[in-house]
Design an enzyme around this catalytic site. Structure first.
Site, short mmCIF file in Angstrom:
data_model
loop_
_atom_site.label_atom_id
_atom_site.label_comp_id
_atom_site.label_asym_id
_atom_site.label_seq_id
_atom_site.Cartn_x
_atom_site.Cartn_y
_atom_site.Cartn_z
N TYR A 136 1.00 -1.36 0.00
CA TYR A 136 0.00 0.05 -0.02
C TYR A 136 0.78 1.44 -0.03
O TYR A 136 0.21 2.56 0.33
CB TYR A 136 -0.96 0.01 1.18
CG TYR A 136 -2.13 -1.18 1.04
CD1 TYR A 136 -1.91 -2.01 0.51
CD2 TYR A 136 -3.32 -0.78 1.51
CE1 TYR A 136 -2.97 -3.09 0.40
CE2 TYR A 136 -4.57 -1.46 1.39
CZ TYR A 136 -4.28 -2.69 0.56
OH TYR A 136 -5.32 -3.62 0.59
N LYS A 186 4.18 -15.24 0.44
CA LYS A 186 4.06 -15.94 -0.73
C LYS A 186 5.72 -15.82 -1.29
O LYS A 186 5.96 -15.30 -2.09
CB LYS A 186 3.21 -15.11 -1.96
CG LYS A 186 3.23 -15.86 -3.18
CD LYS A 186 2.34 -17.00 -3.09
CE LYS A 186 2.41 -17.90 -4.39
NZ LYS A 186 1.94 -19.15 -4.09
N ASP A 219 -1.94 -18.54 -0.51
CA ASP A 219 -2.94 -19.29 -1.51
C ASP A 219 -3.31 -20.35 -0.47
O ASP A 219 -4.52 -20.70 -0.43
CB ASP A 219 -2.58 -19.90 -2.76
CG ASP A 219 -1.14 -20.26 -2.76
OD1 ASP A 219 -0.48 -20.00 -1.69
OD2 ASP A 219 -0.44 -20.98 -3.49
N ASP A 243 -5.34 -7.61 4.41
CA ASP A 243 -6.85 -6.96 4.30
C ASP A 243 -7.51 -8.03 3.75
O ASP A 243 -8.72 -8.25 3.81
CB ASP A 243 -6.38 -5.81 3.05
CG ASP A 243 -7.73 -4.98 2.82
OD1 ASP A 243 -8.61 -5.11 3.67
OD2 ASP A 243 -7.30 -3.99 1.96
N ASP A 247 -11.16 -10.21 5.41
CA ASP A 247 -12.38 -10.30 4.85
C ASP A 247 -13.03 -11.65 4.97
O ASP A 247 -14.14 -12.20 5.32
CB ASP A 247 -12.64 -9.84 3.44
CG ASP A 247 -12.97 -8.50 3.40
OD1 ASP A 247 -12.61 -7.37 4.05
OD2 ASP A 247 -13.73 -8.19 2.29
N1 GGG Z 1 -14.33 0.58 7.54
C1 GGG Z 1 -13.42 1.29 6.66
C2 GGG Z 1 -13.49 1.02 5.33
O1 GGG Z 1 -14.25 2.05 4.63
N2 GGG Z 1 -12.85 0.16 4.57
C3 GGG Z 1 -12.98 -0.03 3.37
C4 GGG Z 1 -11.64 -0.34 2.48
O2 GGG Z 1 -11.68 -0.68 1.60
N3 GGG Z 1 -10.63 -0.49 3.22
C5 GGG Z 1 -9.45 -0.66 2.61
C6 GGG Z 1 -8.39 -1.04 3.69
O3 GGG Z 1 -8.86 -1.48 5.15
O4 GGG Z 1 -7.29 -0.93 3.40
#
Ligand code: GGG
Length: 351
Positions: A136, A186, A219, A243, A247
């Site tokens: 990032y 990785k 992976d 990140d 999820d």
């Molecule tokens: N709750 C914060 C938010 O809107 N996250 C959305 C997102 O895509 N965040 C990217 C990240 O956490 O780097």
């Protein structure tokens, strides 16, 4: 009485709805417990600010935020109107400028909340995401944009200092939990950046002999987090991998709407930032059905960080009890309740 100064940054979409719900719960806790006060200041940055000023936040927003004890963010993004890489800039700037290098994203199953896996083994994991560098980093560019010869370059940056400090943080967290750390890389394909992670892990391991270490490539990690998520404790990875995996841990435990996060500057030189893991969800924004639990649990993480562990524990127990009752669940976890109803149920369970 101790006063904690909180900057509220509700942002876009359901961000405003879940922040309002969180403030309701935080206010109820401070009234019930006493002994501390929360002084909020609200900043309507994001699309609302863009409509008036042509940018999503004022230029000096970091200077505005710096004196606060903590920042509480809802969500950012409204891709139908502005590209996500524009609306995400303030969040990444806060993380990098305030050196919020430790992103802590717990995910667990809750009694009463369905999840998509066959196994009923309880899941309780924490993803520790390196939050200040890696993939990032704003480091790249376009060559011959818009032409058939176009080239896009984006270079990840992994520093020894950055890798070492996040691994130390993750080891220390594992030590307080079930003493198991899984590092995700990785390094078979990315033979510089993640090989550095491999080397640093080996160097630090002797300092934490009580923590069992495992390593997985990203992976394999995605596969194993679906097959046997209950076997994981603390998972540590780079900015991008953390990140993605957070999820996934949200998905396997029932809903991303349940997951809190903290973006910490462990040295406390800057205000730390708390936010639900989920995004702005424009598809349900304004309908009043967003699940505020992830935001409310982020509020608990914030109170813990601010030195109010009793208040944090009170919120966590109330969330657990409200979810167990079942009839206060929002649609993302199979219920019919709206944001206000689940918030009221949590407040009621504060006791
Ligand atoms: N709750 C914060 C938010 O809107 N996250 C959305 C997102 O895509 N965040 C990217 C990240 O956490 O780097």
């Amino acid at each position: 009485m101790k006063t904690h100064r909180i900057a509220l940054y509700p942002g876009d979409g359901i961000g405003t709805e879940v922040v309002d719900a969180t403030v309701t719960v935080l206010d109820a806790v401070q009234q019930k417990l006493g002994g501390f006060q929360l002084a909020y200041e609200r900043f309507d940055w994001g699309m609302a600010h863009y409509d008036k000023h042509g940018r999503v936040m004022p230029e000096d927003f970091l200077t505005t935020l710096k004196p606060f004890d903590a920042i509480f963010l809802g969500a950012v993004g409204w891709p139908a109107r502005l590209p996500d890489h524009v609306t995400l800039v303030p969040l990444i700037k806060m993380r990098q400028s305030f050196d919020l290098y430790a992103c802590v994203r717990p995910a667990r199953t809750f009694p009463g909340v369905p999840h998509p896996l066959r196994s009923d083994e309880p899941i309780d994991v924490v993803v520790v995401r390196e939050n200040s560098e890696g993939e990032y980093t704003d480091n790249g560019g376009f060559f011959s944009p818009g032409t058939p010869n176009e080239v896009a370059l984006q270079t990840a940056v992994h520093t020894r200092r950055g890798v070492e400090r996040i691994l130390r943080f993750a080891f220390a967290l594992a030590r307080k939990r079930r003493k198991k750390l899984t590092m995700i890389t990785k390094s078979n394909a990315q033979k510089y950046s993640y090989v550095l992670w491999d080397r640093v892990l080996v160097e630090l391991a002797p300092e934490f002999p009580d923590v069992a270490i495992d390593k997985l490539h990203i992976d394999a990690a995605t596969l194993e987090l679906v097959r046997r998520p209950h076997t994981f404790d603390v998972i540590v990875g780079s900015n991008l991998f953390g990140d993605i995996l957070s999820d996934l841990t949200g998905g396997v435990t029932g809903s991303l709407g349940l997951n809190p996060s903290a973006n910490l500057n462990p040295e406390r030189k800057f205000p730390s930032l708390f936010e639900p893991v989920h995004g702005s969800a424009p598809d349900i924004a304004g309908k009043g059905i967003a699940n505020p639990t992830g935001a409310i649990l982020s509020g608990a993480m914030m109170l813990e960080w601010l030195g109010e562990p009793k208040a944090a524990a009170m919120i966590r127990s109330a969330v657990e009890r409200a979810l167990a009752v079942g009839n206060s669940s929002t649609p993302d976890i199979g219920g019919k309740a709206n944001t206000q109803q689940i918030t009221e149920a949590i407040v009621k369970q504060l006791g």
